[in-house]
Design a protein around this motif. Structure first.
Motif: not given
Ligand code: ARG
Length: 397
Positions: A312, A177, A127, A92, A272, A123-124, A184, A260
């Protein structure tokens, strides 16, 4: 107007396919591939070359490792940031930095759009989109993988059409990741909640069963809440974190297997490995306990949960995180001292604490003769302290 795009590039199959997609389906005239080195340990020269082969006009690699640790990792340690009480935000924390680099690169190359290879389920994307929007709302954001609805096979077929040979030879049954703050692993086999991860999932940590039979010790020195020494040796942030990753990982410290709650509303099972961050946060919490008054500790713990959720959720550049950081910053002035951690077969515990401005006063707590605590005040204190409860009990029976 020509469309000039900076793409956040990782060298993977998806972001590589983004290059021809941006040009042929989304109207990009000029593409800069920007790979951020956050300590993922990949060989970056071939990645740079790969983007050019895929059709990028410019391909750059930005070494952002030191900046990542000192501007993102260490402030998060000062905030003891653990999302849902467990995850030290290793992935994150990388996104707001990648977002910053996208915007900086866009300005440098006179671009009017940025792009990333995130899908619409994670989530990415949240962000990155948020970060770019907060830093320069004039930049258009393109997310090919959110619109193309390609299967893996489609992505490969599409890439091949443009002469790209995706390297999918040793594909793992999960997604990874990695950066210097942690690793991750998600998707594939991990989606089965009854599946216990086998050893091949992990790479930064040894199995507890295989860890050394003798405990390891490390003394972490902080100045103003920032880690600065290991066993008395002063180290730059990146080096310090790297050593703790190796040490902790060797003692099987740092594995997390959690369910999560993603920003987009779904629950996902995530693994993780973040030995260094977890050691630093544990030591930092202990040093705060030694040096801060209890009311400040209690307030800080409440705000830490908000801080972790804010980061996050991708709002690193929002006003709330800045305000929380101002609070955290003002608490850290006296958080200076050393904490020794003991590491043994996946567990860690505090073995020793010391601080020049320690609030642990032996003369107050001891039962020895030299005690300065005035016990005669206790009775009156308890009388008044219990007053509201006694009144309530009387009134309400
Ligand atoms: N779920 C975790 C997070 O939101 C890991 C995200 C990892 N990103 C990826 N593109 N694999 O922080």
């Amino acid at each position: 107007m020509s469309k000039r795009v900076v793409l956040a590039y990782s060298g993977g199959v998806d972001t590589t396919a983004c290059i021809p997609y941006l040009r042929h389906e989304m109207g990009a005239d000029f593409i800069v591939a920007m790979a951020a080195d956050l300590g993922q340990g990949d060989e970056l020269a071939p990645i740079r070359e790969k983007a050019l082969v895929a059709g990028a006009d410019v391909s750059i690699v930005v070494d952002a490792k030191e900046r990542f640790v000192s501007e993102f990792g260490f402030p998060a340690i000062q905030a003891n940031a653990l999302y849902d009480g467990q995850y030290p935000l290793s992935s994150a924390l990388g996104r707001p930095l990648i977002g910053e680099l996208l915007v900086e690169t866009a300005h440098e190359y006179d671009c009017n759009a940025v792009a990333h290879g995130c899908t619409g389920k994670g989530n990415d994307q949240v962000r990155l989109d948020l970060t770019v929007g907060l830093l320069d709302s004039g930049l258009e954001i393109l997310a090919p993988a959110r619109v193309w609805s390609f299967s893996r096979a489609d992505t490969i077929a599409y890439s091949e059409k443009y002469g790209i040979e995706p390297h999918v030879s040793k594909e793992k049954p999960w997604a990874i990741d990695l950066n210097i703050l942690g690793r991750n692993v998600e998707a594939g086999l991990i989606e089965d909640l009854s599946w216990e991860p086998t050893e091949e999932v992990w790479s930064l940590t040894t199995a507890p069963e295989a860890a050394p039979d003798t405990a390891g010790y490390v003394t972490i020195g902080f100045e103003g809440g920032i880690p600065v020494t290991l066993d008395g040796e002063r180290l730059a942030p990146l080096e310090l974190l790297g050593r703790l990753n190796t040490l902790g990982g060797g003692h099987a410290v740092g594995r997390i297997d959690m369910l999560e709650n993603r920003v987009v509303g779904v629950k996902s099972r995530e693994l993780y490995e973040a030995p260094g961050m977890l050691l630093l946060i544990r030591a930092h919490q202990e040093l705060e306990n030694l040096t801060l008054p209890v009311d400040m500790l209690n307030q800080k713990r409440q705000l830490e949960a908000t801080y972790s959720k804010t980061v996050y959720d991708g709002l690193w550049h929002g006003p709330l995180r800045a305000a929380l950081d101002a609070f955290v910053g003002s608490t850290q002035r006296t958080v200076t001292g050393e904490i020794t951690l003991k590491l043994y077969k996946g567990g860690m515990s505090v073995a020793a604490r010391s601080a020049e401005r320690s609030m642990y006063r032996h003369e107050l707590v001891t039962y020895g003769n030299d005690c300065t605590f005035d016990q005669s005040s206790a009775e009156g204190f308890i009388d008044i302290f219990s007053l509201p409860s006694r009144v309530w009990n009387k009134v309400n029976g």
